[in-house]
Structures are given as C-alpha cells and as structure tokens.
Write a protein that holds these residues in place. Structure first.
Motif, short mmCIF file in Angstrom:
data_model
loop_
_atom_site.label_atom_id
_atom_site.label_comp_id
_atom_site.label_asym_id
_atom_site.label_seq_id
_atom_site.Cartn_x
_atom_site.Cartn_y
_atom_site.Cartn_z
N ASP A 62 0.86 -1.19 0.00
CA ASP A 62 0.00 0.00 0.00
C ASP A 62 0.89 1.23 0.00
OD1 ASP A 62 -2.28 1.59 0.14
OD2 ASP A 62 -2.24 1.63 2.32
N GLY A 63 1.56 1.47 -1.13
CA GLY A 63 2.51 2.57 -1.23
C GLY A 63 3.64 2.38 -0.24
N ALA A 85 -6.64 -3.51 9.23
CA ALA A 85 -5.27 -3.02 9.40
C ALA A 85 -5.30 -1.51 9.58
CB ALA A 85 -4.41 -3.37 8.19
N GLN A 86 -4.76 -1.03 10.70
CA GLN A 86 -4.54 0.40 10.90
C GLN A 86 -3.22 0.75 10.22
OE1 GLN A 86 -3.49 1.50 14.87
NE2 GLN A 86 -3.81 3.69 14.56
N ALA A 95 -9.25 -6.35 4.83
CA ALA A 95 -8.60 -7.29 3.92
C ALA A 95 -9.60 -7.89 2.94
CB ALA A 95 -7.92 -8.39 4.70
N THR A 96 -9.19 -7.95 1.68
CA THR A 96 -10.03 -8.57 0.65
C THR A 96 -10.16 -10.06 0.89
OG1 THR A 96 -9.31 -6.91 -0.95
CG2 THR A 96 -10.29 -8.93 -1.83
N GLU A 110 -10.48 0.59 1.82
CA GLU A 110 -10.47 1.53 2.94
C GLU A 110 -11.86 1.61 3.55
OE1 GLU A 110 -10.25 6.32 3.37
OE2 GLU A 110 -8.56 5.38 2.31
N VAL A 111 -11.95 1.43 4.88
CA VAL A 111 -13.24 1.52 5.56
C VAL A 111 -13.29 2.71 6.51
CG1 VAL A 111 -13.76 -0.93 5.36
CG2 VAL A 111 -12.43 -0.10 7.33
N PHE A 112 -12.15 3.34 6.78
CA PHE A 112 -12.12 4.53 7.62
C PHE A 112 -10.90 5.36 7.26
CE2 PHE A 112 -10.63 6.62 11.60
CZ PHE A 112 -11.67 7.54 11.72
N SER A 113 -11.12 6.67 7.10
CA SER A 113 -10.03 7.60 6.79
C SER A 113 -9.75 8.42 8.04
CB SER A 113 -10.40 8.50 5.61
OG SER A 113 -9.33 9.40 5.31
#
Length: 263
Positions: A62-63, A85-86, A95-96, A110-113
């Motif tokens: 992830d980058g 994962a934070q 996770a997929t 992404e589920v939370f920004s």
C-alpha cells in the motif's frame, strides 16, 4: 485362596507441559518441559501449540504505508470475519481475503479515513460490533456486514402511537435467531393511517437499509413507508422498497432503503 492385587496408576507422575508464554528467556534456552513463548496459540493436550501463520497476506504494498496494528473481527451470532489493518497514514483497511488466503493486489479496501498523529489503536468487540480508538479521532463503531437488528415489535394499536409505545408483540428472538423455521408474523396487519398498525424496528446504530427475508409472500396490494423519530414520527427521504412486486410490498426478499437523515 490367593488374591491378586494390582497397583493403581501413579497419578502423581509428571506430564511435561508443552507451550506456555515465557518472554524473558529465548525458547532454545528453556529446559525440557518448561514454558516457551507461544503467541496466537491453540490448545493441544498436554499443552499449547502455535497456530500456523501466513507468510504474506497480499502481493502489492500500500505505497510506503506500514501497518501499525492488525485486528481480526469475528462475529458470534453469524459467520462473518474481517481482518482490519490500521495503516501509517491513519486509514483502516479491510482485507479482501481472510488469512491464510493471499490477495493478489493490495491489502484491501479503505473503511475509515483517519487523521494524522495516531497512536497504535485499541480494538474491541461488544455484541458483534467492533470498536476502534486511535487516540486522535472520535471513537468508531462498526457492525460489519448485515448485522441483525436489535429489536422487532409488531404493533397493533387502537389509537395514536405514544412517544413510548407499551403495546405490541415482541418478535426479536424470531428475527435474530438465524433460523428459517421462526418468523415475524405480520398477518392481518392494518394500516398506520387507519388503525395505527406498524412494525417497530430498532437498530444499534443508525441504519440506511433493512433486509427482509420473506418466507410467505404478500399477494395483496399494499405500499410500505419508513418513519424515524426526531421528536415526531417523520418520513425518511429517498425511500426504496426492494421487497415490492406489482404494487405489493413484502412480496419477495429484498431491502427497504433510504437516505440517511441529516438530523
């Protein structure tokens, strides 16, 4: 007459205990039968063994992000698993693919920004809801996918619905036990406008849809409406009835959905 006497087994005989949790000494330096460092353990007589791991969970980074904390969320009332994962940038990813499977690509969606300056998060589970606190943002609560409702009451009234209804038949157990042999009975339910009949559905968190599994389809022309309480019973906006067939609501499995109120 001779009598044969057989000695009892030595019940005090020591049985070496395998596993345990000793973080002060390297496992290789522990004497036989002593406690070793075992994390993510499973019980095996006469001790514990470490569960099999996953060498990699996804194939693309992830980058430049690094994982700060990981949390596996599992429900008890239904089969549902999530690996969260934070990440170092404050986001939380879902996770997929659940371990030990491997995702071809990035970790997940992404589920939370979150905001910057987070600390390693605290995670917990209460009543099949996961709680997340990162030390910076408001605490987060997630029910996962398709949680059960908290309560269902079928109300057949003879007057205007009071602020705190006291009448009705509670079908919460039938609606949340996961069985197809138990149902919420809506037979002979009149209209809200004429007889004040309705269905009260309570959710733990504000909802924007409710899924209905219809065991006996309605064949009569009838329309549904969803109201919420904001000091008075108020119609939701953007209402869509996915259970309706040819003008008959609750004629098939589907969801009733609406736009989240701004109040």
């Amino acid at each position: 007459m001779a009598t044969e006497v057989k000695p009892l087994a030595d019940i005090n005989k020591a049985v070496p205990f395998r596993g345990g949790c000793n973080t002060a000494i390297e496992p290789d330096l522990l004497p036989f039968g002593a406690y070793s460092m075992v994390q993510n353990m499973r019980g095996l007589h006469p001790g514990m063994m470490q569960r099999k791991g996953c060498r990699k969970q996804h194939t693309v980074n992830d980058g430049s992000n690094e994982v700060v904390t990981l949390f596996q969320f599992g429900k008890g009332k239904k089969t549902e698993r999530h690996l969260y994962a934070q990440m170092g940038d404050g986001d939380v990813l879902d996770a997929t693919t659940e371990p030990p499977g491997v995702t071809t690509g990035a970790f997940g969606s992404e589920v939370f920004s979150g905001s910057s300056g987070q600390i390693p998060a605290s995670w917990g589970v209460i009543n099949d809801h996961v709680l997340y606190s990162n030390g910076v943002d408001q605490h987060q609560i997630s029910p996962g996918d398709d949680p059960y409702v908290a309560q269902v009451v079928v109300y057949r009234g003879d007057g205007a619905i009071p602020n705190i209804p006291t009448m009705g038949e509670d079908f919460t157990e039938q609606a949340t036990d996961g069985l197809t042999t138990t149902v919420v009975v809506l037979g002979s339910l009149a209209t809200l406008a004429a007889d004040y009949d309705c269905i009260f559905i309570r959710t733990t968190l504000p909802a924007t849809s409710i899924k209905f599994v219809v065991s006996k389809a309605n064949g009569s022309a009838a329309g549904a409406a969803i109201k919420y309480w904001n000091g008075a019973w108020t119609d939701v906006s953007g209402f869509t009835d996915g259970t309706s067939v040819a003008g008959a609501t609750l004629a098939q499995d589907g969801s009733m959905s609406w736009t989240a109120p701004t109040d």
